[in-house]
Each structure stands twice: as C-alpha cells, then as structure tokens.
Design a protein around this motif. Sequence first.
Motif, PDB file in Angstrom:
ATOM      1  N   ARG A  37      42.348  33.492  39.337  1.00 52.91           N
ATOM      2  CA  ARG A  37      43.211  33.493  38.153  1.00 52.91           C
ATOM      3  C   ARG A  37      42.431  33.922  36.914  1.00 52.91           C
ATOM      4  O   ARG A  37      42.900  34.729  36.107  1.00 52.91           O
ATOM      5  CB  ARG A  37      43.815  32.112  37.949  1.00 52.91           C
ATOM      6  N   ARG A  38      41.229  33.389  36.738  1.00 55.14           N
ATOM      7  CA  ARG A  38      40.394  33.752  35.592  1.00 55.14           C
ATOM      8  C   ARG A  38      40.029  35.234  35.643  1.00 55.14           C
ATOM      9  O   ARG A  38      40.040  35.929  34.627  1.00 55.14           O
ATOM     10  CB  ARG A  38      39.139  32.900  35.551  1.00 55.14           C
ATOM     11  N   LEU A  39      39.707  35.725  36.833  1.00 54.88           N
ATOM     12  CA  LEU A  39      39.374  37.148  36.981  1.00 54.88           C
ATOM     13  C   LEU A  39      40.572  38.019  36.590  1.00 54.88           C
ATOM     14  O   LEU A  39      40.430  39.010  35.879  1.00 54.88           O
ATOM     15  CB  LEU A  39      38.925  37.449  38.412  1.00 54.88           C
ATOM     16  N   ALA A  43      41.085  40.615  33.457  1.00 53.26           N
ATOM     17  CA  ALA A  43      41.435  42.013  33.726  1.00 53.26           C
ATOM     18  C   ALA A  43      42.660  42.427  32.914  1.00 53.26           C
ATOM     19  O   ALA A  43      42.688  43.511  32.312  1.00 53.26           O
ATOM     20  CB  ALA A  43      41.695  42.218  35.215  1.00 53.26           C
ATOM     21  N   VAL A  44      43.664  41.578  32.876  1.00 54.06           N
ATOM     22  CA  VAL A  44      44.911  41.904  32.168  1.00 54.06           C
ATOM     23  C   VAL A  44      44.677  42.051  30.668  1.00 54.06           C
ATOM     24  O   VAL A  44      45.271  42.928  30.028  1.00 54.06           O
ATOM     25  CB  VAL A  44      45.992  40.832  32.464  1.00 54.06           C
ATOM     26  N   PHE A  67      43.465  43.086  44.530  1.00 52.97           N
ATOM     27  CA  PHE A  67      42.388  43.546  43.646  1.00 52.97           C
ATOM     28  C   PHE A  67      42.156  45.045  43.810  1.00 52.97           C
ATOM     29  O   PHE A  67      41.977  45.757  42.817  1.00 52.97           O
ATOM     30  CB  PHE A  67      41.084  42.783  43.929  1.00 52.97           C
ATOM     31  N   VAL A  68      42.135  45.508  45.046  1.00 56.34           N
ATOM     32  CA  VAL A  68      41.856  46.924  45.323  1.00 56.34           C
ATOM     33  C   VAL A  68      42.896  47.836  44.683  1.00 56.34           C
ATOM     34  O   VAL A  68      42.569  48.899  44.165  1.00 56.34           O
ATOM     35  CB  VAL A  68      41.779  47.166  46.848  1.00 56.34           C
TER      36      VAL A  68
END
Length: 86
Positions: A37-39, A43-44, A67-68
């Motif tokens: 969630r943090r990643l 990113a957003v 992710f990909v």
Amino acid sequence: MLPMFSLYLLVVNILLFSWMGIDKRRARMHEWRISERRLWITAVIGGALGGWAGMQVFRHKTKHTAFVIGFPCLVAVHVLLILYFL
C-alpha cells in the motif's frame, strides 16, 4: 513553481526507488517489509518512475502483475499530466 515541482518529483522518485531496494533486501532477510500500500501510494503521488526503475534494478515485485503493468501505466499518466499542465 516549476523548480519546486521538479524537486518534489525528484524526491518522491528517489524515495520510492530506495524503498524498492530496501524492501527487496528485507524480503531476502525475512524481516519487516514495506507495505505494498505504501509503495502504491508513493507511486500514485508521483514516484512511479522511481518505483519502476527500482523494480528493474533490484528485480523486485517483477512477478506481481499489478506492479509490472501498473507502474509503467502510472509513469505514462504522470508524463501526460505534466505535458498537459505545461
């Protein structure tokens, strides 16, 4: 305004790139991990390019389809938004 926004993007991308490396190291050592969630939130809010680069450099999250596909799509969205507002 533009230099401040550029600095923001630089910091957020370096942060997410670093987190990808840290999370990969922690995964190998079976330690506490950085949440997906943090990643994603990072990113957003502008760090997708750093996250995508971190995926490539550290070979992390490369088996996760979300992710990909998601990080490169977010990079495209961010580029389009930047071009639109310039």
